[in-house]
Design an enzyme around this catalytic site. Structure first.
Site, mmCIF file in Angstrom:
data_model
loop_
_atom_site.group_PDB
_atom_site.id
_atom_site.type_symbol
_atom_site.label_atom_id
_atom_site.label_comp_id
_atom_site.label_asym_id
_atom_site.label_seq_id
_atom_site.Cartn_x
_atom_site.Cartn_y
_atom_site.Cartn_z
ATOM 1 N N SER A 1 0.866 -1.133 -0.067
ATOM 2 C CA SER A 1 0.052 -0.032 0.169
ATOM 3 C C SER A 1 0.977 1.163 0.006
ATOM 4 C CB SER A 1 -1.008 -0.009 1.293
ATOM 5 O OG SER A 1 -1.461 1.345 1.479
ATOM 6 N N TYR B 1 -2.077 -0.394 10.803
ATOM 7 C CA TYR B 1 -2.007 -0.737 9.108
ATOM 8 C C TYR B 1 -0.833 -0.168 8.731
ATOM 9 C CZ TYR B 1 -3.542 -1.021 4.463
ATOM 10 O OH TYR B 1 -3.710 -1.288 3.031
#
Length: 253
Positions: free
Chosen positions: A138, A151
């Site tokens: 990501s 995250y």
């Protein structure tokens, strides 16, 4: 072009979203593709729609499940020489509101799951003398994502794992790279839209626009755009691309 004819690819989280788009691409190029996930009905439906996909219920956060699942897939379709570590969760929670259970669940799925999957596939790659591993990370693996420190940490860890492996196997025909998408038009964004709206007390349209604006080109990335990047990393001529992060977010991050 059937660049992967006869090869066995394994894609975790392959029943939906980015994973399914990559799995379909690999199948179209001739690979036998094992798609894994926790929902058997979703996997079966995906496999029924695309020849060359084989469903396997596997929980990447459970070591025994990964060991058995990968062993079963290898026994059925041969050594895995294309491994796509895609399974993951994306949930925001501020440090002040985060407990250890939330942190550990994030790491178990996003980071431990990637480690376990690649570990179980690596032996076949070494035996075959060929391997392509793609981590679906990501932009949060390259920069901090506000409101999502767990995250962010899990995706930074995934990229660290990728870089370490790329160094460890230099000189072989094994490569390890990571895709770093921005916000992608998948179920995860749909769920996060509602979550952000609920937490911030705003409408879902406004919450969605908050994510869209994070992408430099001011639109959601499509799953197929991410799959096209994976096509290149897995395809012919990619052997000198190793230990790299590829941003797919509409511009420089």
């Amino acid at each position: 072009m059937q660049h992967h004819q006869g090869r066995h690819a394994l894609v975790t989280g392959g029943g939906t979203g980015i994973g399914l788009a990559i799995a379909r691409m690999l199948a179209a190029e001739g690979a036998r593709v094992t798609i894994t996930g926790r929902r058997g009905d979703v996997l079966a439906a995906a496999a029924a729609q695309t020849p060359g996909l084989y469903p396997l219920v596997m929980d990447v956060a459970d070591e025994a499940s990964v060991v058995q699942g990968c062993a079963d897939a290898i026994a059925a379709r041969g050594p895995v020489t294309i491994c796509v570590a895609n399974a993951g969760i994306a949930e925001g929670k501020s440090m002040a509101k985060m407990d250890l259970a939330f942190w550990r669940r994030m790491m178990a799925i996003n980071l431990d799951g990637a480690y376990l999957t690649v570990r179980e596939c690596l032996g076949g790659m070494l035996a075959e003398g060929y391997g392509r591993t793609v981590f679906v990370a990501s932009i949060a693996g390259l920069k901090g994502l506000k409101g999502a420190p767990a995250y962010t940490a899990s995706k930074h860890g995934m990229i660290g794992l990728m870089r370490g492996l790329s160094e460890e196997y230099l000189g072989s025909d094994l490569t390890f790279n990571a895709l770093c998408p921005g916000y992608v038009d998948t179920e995860i964004v749909t769920r996060n839209t509602q979550s952000i709206a609920d937490r911030a007390g705003i409408g879902t349209d406004q919450a969605l626009q908050m994510m869209v604006k994070t992408n430099r080109h001011k639109r959601l990335v499509t799953a197929d755009e991410v799959a096209e990047a994976a096509r290149w990393l897995c395809g012919p001529g990619s052997g000198s691309v190793n230990g790299q992060t590829l941003e797919i977010a509409g511009g420089q991050m």
